[in-house]
Design a protein around this motif. Structure first.
Motif, PDB file in Angstrom:
ATOM      1  N   ALA A 116       0.831  -1.209   0.000  1.00 37.41           N
ATOM      2  CA  ALA A 116       0.000   0.000   0.000  1.00 37.41           C
ATOM      3  C   ALA A 116       0.863   1.255   0.000  1.00 37.41           C
ATOM      4  O   ALA A 116       0.423   2.323  -0.434  1.00 37.41           O
ATOM      5  CB  ALA A 116      -0.923   0.006   1.214  1.00 37.41           C
ATOM      6  N   ASN A 117       2.093   1.110   0.486  1.00 34.47           N
ATOM      7  CA  ASN A 117       3.004   2.250   0.548  1.00 34.47           C
ATOM      8  C   ASN A 117       4.423   1.778   0.233  1.00 34.47           C
ATOM      9  O   ASN A 117       5.287   1.757   1.098  1.00 34.47           O
ATOM     10  CB  ASN A 117       2.938   2.887   1.947  1.00 34.47           C
ATOM     11  CG  ASN A 117       3.743   4.162   2.027  1.00 34.47           C
ATOM     12  OD1 ASN A 117       3.965   4.837   1.028  1.00 34.47           O
ATOM     13  ND2 ASN A 117       4.226   4.474   3.221  1.00 34.47           N
ATOM     14  N   PRO A 118       4.672   1.359  -1.040  1.00 36.40           N
ATOM     15  CA  PRO A 118       5.992   0.821  -1.382  1.00 36.40           C
ATOM     16  C   PRO A 118       7.079   1.893  -1.318  1.00 36.40           C
ATOM     17  O   PRO A 118       6.797   3.079  -1.512  1.00 36.40           O
ATOM     18  CB  PRO A 118       5.807   0.317  -2.814  1.00 36.40           C
ATOM     19  CG  PRO A 118       4.634   1.065  -3.352  1.00 36.40           C
ATOM     20  CD  PRO A 118       3.753   1.360  -2.187  1.00 36.40           C
ATOM     21  N   PRO A 119       8.322   1.496  -1.023  1.00 30.39           N
ATOM     22  CA  PRO A 119       9.423   2.467  -0.941  1.00 30.39           C
ATOM     23  C   PRO A 119       9.671   3.148  -2.286  1.00 30.39           C
ATOM     24  O   PRO A 119       9.357   2.592  -3.340  1.00 30.39           O
ATOM     25  CB  PRO A 119      10.635   1.599  -0.549  1.00 30.39           C
ATOM     26  CG  PRO A 119      10.072   0.323  -0.037  1.00 30.39           C
ATOM     27  CD  PRO A 119       8.772   0.116  -0.738  1.00 30.39           C
ATOM     28  N   SER A 120      10.242   4.336  -2.233  1.00 25.73           N
ATOM     29  CA  SER A 120      10.622   5.039  -3.467  1.00 25.73           C
ATOM     30  C   SER A 120      11.830   4.349  -4.086  1.00 25.73           C
ATOM     31  O   SER A 120      12.501   3.539  -3.448  1.00 25.73           O
ATOM     32  CB  SER A 120      10.954   6.496  -3.147  1.00 25.73           C
ATOM     33  OG  SER A 120      12.045   6.532  -2.228  1.00 25.73           O
TER      34      SER A 120
END
Length: 321
Positions: A281-285
């Motif tokens: 839902a909030n993958p790393p950059s």
């Protein structure tokens, strides 16, 4: 080169996260995020990664058990997600799914003869007069006995139940099977038998597989090519021997280091990854693996690595290669 049976092009599958009183969604779980690969006729293609990497979602989206968010799935040149209900129903026997838990995918109140025979009758591949004969044939093909036909699922062992589920898929004479962790719940000795069964069926019926697993040692024995998946994306893809002899991505190297060596005098240098797999839902950059990679640089945290060909048949997405 063999003709492509299945082409997956830039496939995305996002699951919206409900927020607020009206359930409106602004965020999504990016379960599959821009994945592409090809499976040729008669090929067993392995898809490997940790739990939560999106492997099962790919399998279900290919067979249109999930609707795609973007991209294409071409089966024999036809876009699966553009077919009408009637066209999809006609295609169903040719594309089959084998689930991880055989017991939960069988009706406990239905005799296995009926569980295998019902789809045959539904798709017009058997008549009420010859359905029993066809079911007995496929049971024998999958290593079971004709007299098993009148038994219920609870009367079988885990390995036998998996054979029943395989028989149910094989009865429809498919061209392509998605096998989703089909041996992970079985004892090691039974795992070998089921893998050998998949291999035999591949030779006898010319089957193509998408074989999903978290265990590289399992896919090594069955698959021609292997893709390594991490957090919704493929990070490395190569022929089996090339991948095992020359792994390039740090994640692939870590997975390979976890395979036990059947010799007590030899010791493998384990690569222990720090932390857990991040949330889709909030993958790393940047590179999605950089939060756990022992070799990550500043570039890895900012820039998404491109999937590039290193040699013919070996592709990897890593700034360090």
């Amino acid at each position: 080169m063999s003709k492509a049976l299945l082409e997956v092009k830039n496939l995305k599958k996002y699951f919206p996260i409900a927020k607020g009183v009206l359930g409106k969604s602004k965020e999504s779980v990016k379960a599959v995020d821009d994945v592409s690969f090809v499976i040729n006729k008669g090929e067993a293609f392995g898809l490997v990664g940790e739990s939560g990497s999106g492997k099962t979602t790919i399998g279900k989206t290919i067979l249109r058990m999930n609707d795609k968010t973007a991209g294409k799935v071409l089966f024999n040149g036809e876009d699966v997600h553009k077919l009408s209900k009637k066209e999809l129903q006609k295609l169903r026997p040719k594309m089959q799914y084998i689930f991880q838990d055989p017991y939960s995918s069988l009706d406990p109140r239905m005799r296995i003869g009926d569980a295998i025979g019902e789809p045959l009758l539904q798709h017009g591949l058997a008549t009420p007069e010859n359905v029993r004969e066809k079911v007995e044939e496929v049971l024998v093909l999958c290593g079971l006995a004709p007299y098993h036909i009148d038994r219920f699922p609870h009367e079988f062992s885990g390995g036998q139940r998996q054979r029943i589920v395989i028989a149910r898929a094989m009865a429809l004479e498919p061209d392509f099977i998605v096998a989703d962790e089909p041996v992970s719940a079985l004892d090691v000795s039974i795992q070998a038998q089921i893998i050998n069964l998949f291999s035999d069926l591949k030779e006898k019926r010319g089957l193509s597989y998408l074989f999903i697993s978290h265990d590289l040692s399992v896919v090594e024995h069955l698959c021609n090519r292997i893709a390594i998946m991490y957090l919704g994306t493929i990070v490395e893809l190569a022929d089996r021997d090339e991948l095992f002899n020359n792994p390039l991505h740090p994640y692939t190297k870590a997975l390979l280091s976890a395979i036990p060596i059947p010799d007590p005098t030899l010791k493998r240098n384990r690569i222990i990854l720090k932390g857990d797999i991040p949330s889709p839902a909030n993958p790393p950059s940047g590179c999605r693996f950089h939060t756990r990679c022992p070799y990550a640089t500043e570039k890895c945290t900012i820039e998404v690595p491109q999937f590039k060909k290193v040699i013919e048949g070996h592709e990897v997405a890593c700034h360090l290669v």
